[in-house]
Design a protein around this motif. Structure first.
Motif, mmCIF file in Angstrom:
data_model
loop_
_atom_site.group_PDB
_atom_site.id
_atom_site.type_symbol
_atom_site.label_atom_id
_atom_site.label_comp_id
_atom_site.label_asym_id
_atom_site.label_seq_id
_atom_site.Cartn_x
_atom_site.Cartn_y
_atom_site.Cartn_z
ATOM 1 N N GLY A 133 56.051 48.259 49.156
ATOM 2 C CA GLY A 133 55.626 48.278 50.547
ATOM 3 C C GLY A 133 54.129 48.105 50.708
ATOM 4 O O GLY A 133 53.642 47.815 51.789
ATOM 5 N N MET A 134 53.390 48.305 49.603
ATOM 6 C CA MET A 134 51.945 48.074 49.623
ATOM 7 C C MET A 134 51.696 46.574 49.428
ATOM 8 O O MET A 134 52.325 45.959 48.566
ATOM 9 C CB MET A 134 51.263 48.814 48.472
ATOM 10 C CG MET A 134 51.170 50.304 48.606
ATOM 11 S SD MET A 134 49.859 50.848 49.686
ATOM 12 C CE MET A 134 48.409 50.233 48.858
ATOM 13 N N PRO A 135 50.787 45.986 50.197
ATOM 14 C CA PRO A 135 50.399 44.600 49.905
ATOM 15 C C PRO A 135 49.800 44.543 48.504
ATOM 16 O O PRO A 135 49.221 45.514 48.045
ATOM 17 C CB PRO A 135 49.337 44.296 50.961
ATOM 18 C CG PRO A 135 49.550 45.313 52.022
ATOM 19 C CD PRO A 135 50.096 46.522 51.345
ATOM 20 N N TYR A 136 49.956 43.420 47.835
ATOM 21 C CA TYR A 136 49.425 43.386 46.477
ATOM 22 C C TYR A 136 48.566 42.177 46.158
ATOM 23 O O TYR A 136 48.164 41.989 45.027
ATOM 24 C CB TYR A 136 50.531 43.543 45.427
ATOM 25 C CG TYR A 136 51.676 42.573 45.518
ATOM 26 C CD1 TYR A 136 51.650 41.363 44.851
ATOM 27 C CD2 TYR A 136 52.800 42.888 46.258
ATOM 28 C CE1 TYR A 136 52.713 40.489 44.921
ATOM 29 C CE2 TYR A 136 53.870 42.028 46.326
ATOM 30 C CZ TYR A 136 53.814 40.826 45.654
ATOM 31 O OH TYR A 136 54.880 39.957 45.722
ATOM 32 N N ARG A 137 48.241 41.377 47.151
ATOM 33 C CA ARG A 137 47.333 40.262 46.921
ATOM 34 C C ARG A 137 46.250 40.262 47.993
ATOM 35 O O ARG A 137 46.504 40.569 49.149
ATOM 36 C CB ARG A 137 48.075 38.929 46.989
ATOM 37 C CG ARG A 137 49.036 38.746 45.853
ATOM 38 C CD ARG A 137 49.656 37.388 45.925
ATOM 39 N NE ARG A 137 51.083 37.572 46.131
ATOM 40 C CZ ARG A 137 51.906 36.623 46.483
ATOM 41 N NH1 ARG A 137 51.479 35.412 46.698
ATOM 42 N NH2 ARG A 137 53.180 36.877 46.629
ATOM 43 N N ILE A 138 45.036 39.895 47.583
ATOM 44 C CA ILE A 138 43.906 39.798 48.495
ATOM 45 C C ILE A 138 43.505 38.326 48.540
ATOM 46 O O ILE A 138 43.170 37.740 47.511
ATOM 47 C CB ILE A 138 42.719 40.653 48.010
ATOM 48 C CG1 ILE A 138 43.147 42.104 47.831
ATOM 49 C CG2 ILE A 138 41.540 40.531 48.964
ATOM 50 C CD1 ILE A 138 42.153 42.956 47.078
ATOM 51 N N GLU A 139 43.558 37.757 49.751
ATOM 52 C CA GLU A 139 43.223 36.343 49.866
ATOM 53 C C GLU A 139 41.724 36.131 49.726
ATOM 54 O O GLU A 139 40.929 37.036 49.968
ATOM 55 C CB GLU A 139 43.724 35.765 51.186
ATOM 56 C CG GLU A 139 42.995 36.252 52.415
ATOM 57 C CD GLU A 139 43.574 35.700 53.700
ATOM 58 O OE1 GLU A 139 44.572 34.957 53.659
ATOM 59 O OE2 GLU A 139 43.025 36.019 54.767
ATOM 60 N N ASP A 140 41.361 34.942 49.341
ATOM 61 C CA ASP A 140 39.965 34.603 49.187
ATOM 62 C C ASP A 140 39.307 34.505 50.553
ATOM 63 O O ASP A 140 39.935 34.124 51.532
ATOM 64 C CB ASP A 140 39.826 33.267 48.443
ATOM 65 C CG ASP A 140 38.468 33.127 47.792
ATOM 66 O OD1 ASP A 140 38.372 33.419 46.594
ATOM 67 O OD2 ASP A 140 37.506 32.754 48.484
ATOM 68 N N ASN A 171 44.944 29.018 48.220
ATOM 69 C CA ASN A 171 46.110 28.929 47.331
ATOM 70 C C ASN A 171 45.928 29.618 45.992
ATOM 71 O O ASN A 171 46.858 29.661 45.193
ATOM 72 C CB ASN A 171 46.481 27.460 47.087
ATOM 73 C CG ASN A 171 47.142 26.844 48.289
ATOM 74 O OD1 ASN A 171 47.570 27.549 49.200
ATOM 75 N ND2 ASN A 171 47.222 25.528 48.305
ATOM 76 N N VAL A 172 44.766 30.155 45.736
ATOM 77 C CA VAL A 172 44.513 30.786 44.436
ATOM 78 C C VAL A 172 45.465 31.956 44.186
ATOM 79 O O VAL A 172 45.820 32.242 43.053
ATOM 80 C CB VAL A 172 43.041 31.235 44.331
ATOM 81 C CG1 VAL A 172 42.810 32.122 43.129
ATOM 82 C CG2 VAL A 172 42.141 30.019 44.262
ATOM 83 N N ILE A 173 45.924 32.620 45.219
ATOM 84 C CA ILE A 173 46.783 33.786 45.036
ATOM 85 C C ILE A 173 48.257 33.491 45.257
ATOM 86 O O ILE A 173 49.084 34.376 45.219
ATOM 87 C CB ILE A 173 46.366 34.933 45.976
ATOM 88 C CG1 ILE A 173 46.411 34.470 47.421
ATOM 89 C CG2 ILE A 173 45.021 35.479 45.587
ATOM 90 C CD1 ILE A 173 46.344 35.580 48.412
ATOM 91 N N MET A 174 48.600 32.241 45.477
ATOM 92 C CA MET A 174 49.995 31.894 45.743
ATOM 93 C C MET A 174 50.731 31.604 44.444
ATOM 94 O O MET A 174 50.318 30.741 43.675
ATOM 95 C CB MET A 174 50.081 30.662 46.644
ATOM 96 C CG MET A 174 49.418 30.848 47.969
ATOM 97 S SD MET A 174 50.270 32.133 48.881
ATOM 98 C CE MET A 174 49.465 31.993 50.440
ATOM 99 N N PRO A 175 51.837 32.292 44.199
ATOM 100 C CA PRO A 175 52.619 31.993 42.994
ATOM 101 C C PRO A 175 53.068 30.538 42.999
ATOM 102 O O PRO A 175 53.478 30.007 44.024
ATOM 103 C CB PRO A 175 53.820 32.932 43.102
ATOM 104 C CG PRO A 175 53.393 33.991 44.042
ATOM 105 C CD PRO A 175 52.415 33.357 44.984
ATOM 106 N N ALA A 176 52.950 29.897 41.886
ATOM 107 C CA ALA A 176 53.374 28.512 41.669
ATOM 108 C C ALA A 176 52.592 27.512 42.517
ATOM 109 O O ALA A 176 52.932 26.353 42.558
ATOM 110 C CB ALA A 176 54.874 28.358 41.921
ATOM 111 N N ALA A 177 51.546 27.939 43.209
ATOM 112 C CA ALA A 177 50.750 27.016 44.016
ATOM 113 C C ALA A 177 49.306 26.970 43.539
ATOM 114 O O ALA A 177 48.517 26.201 44.060
ATOM 115 C CB ALA A 177 50.805 27.428 45.490
ATOM 116 N N THR A 178 48.965 27.781 42.569
ATOM 117 C CA THR A 178 47.588 27.839 42.094
ATOM 118 C C THR A 178 47.265 26.574 41.309
ATOM 119 O O THR A 178 48.000 26.185 40.414
ATOM 120 C CB THR A 178 47.381 29.072 41.207
ATOM 121 O OG1 THR A 178 47.664 30.222 41.975
ATOM 122 C CG2 THR A 178 45.961 29.148 40.686
ATOM 123 N N ASP A 179 46.181 25.954 41.661
ATOM 124 C CA ASP A 179 45.697 24.773 40.952
ATOM 125 C C ASP A 179 44.679 25.253 39.915
ATOM 126 O O ASP A 179 43.579 25.691 40.269
ATOM 127 C CB ASP A 179 45.070 23.798 41.948
ATOM 128 C CG ASP A 179 44.589 22.515 41.287
ATOM 129 O OD1 ASP A 179 44.303 22.514 40.072
ATOM 130 O OD2 ASP A 179 44.489 21.506 42.012
#
Length: 172
Positions: A107-114, A121-129
């Motif tokens: 229930g806790m968020p676990y990613r912090i966007e840039d 997209n750095v924090i997106m699974p399977a979308a990080t370049d």
């Protein structure tokens, strides 16, 4: 010699007990509160003051939540997680040396966007370049909540200040 080495190594590993745990709860998530309650039932020696309920966060485990609810902004992380946690330790200085493990509940968020939309997209699974990460590693400040929690105390208080320039990028 082997017995001495084994004895010496065992002295270096302290056992982590219930007194060393802090549980973070998303106050907007029934799942998060339930997980914390169950954890404390399983480990009844975790004191009530070792549970910190945070507010202002999206519930990323609710029936209507989606992947976007797992992601918060840097400002949300600072105001809803980092600042309350620092205030908690300031109000409970005896726990600074005692707490060794911070448990984040479902229930806790676990990613912090840039903070830079170009690196969203750095924090997106399977979308990080990988090339974006490699070419801009000193500019990217996206992170996981847990990785930020590991350096929380050193950001402003420790002898080796943690800054975005010192981070190792860990793309999801």
């Amino acid at each position: 010699i082997i017995a001495f080495l084994l004895f010496s190594l065992s002295l270096g590993f302290a056992e982590i007990g219930p007194e060393n745990i802090l549980i973070l709860v998303n106050g907007n998530s029934a799942t998060s509160a339930y997980i914390a309650k169950m954890y404390r039932q399983f480990y009844p020696d975790i004191a009530g003051n070792q549970v910190l309920t945070l507010s202002g966060l999206p519930d990323c485990s609710g029936p209507y939540s989606g992947p976007g609810d797992e992601i918060i902004t840097r400002d949300q992380y600072n105001s809803c997680i980092a600042d309350p946690l620092r205030a908690y330790f300031a109000a409970n200085p005896q726990l600074i040396e005692q707490i060794m493990v911070i448990i984040t509940t479902a229930g806790m968020p676990y990613r912090i966007e840039d903070t830079n939309p170009a690196f969203a997209n750095v924090i997106m699974p399977a979308a990080t370049d990988y090339n974006i990460v490699k070419d801009h590693e000193h500019e990217i400040n996206a992170a996981s909540v847990e990785s930020e929690l590991t350096g929380l105390w050193f950001v402003e208080n420790g002898p080796n200040m943690v800054t975005s320039q010192n981070r190792i990028i860990n793309p999801y």
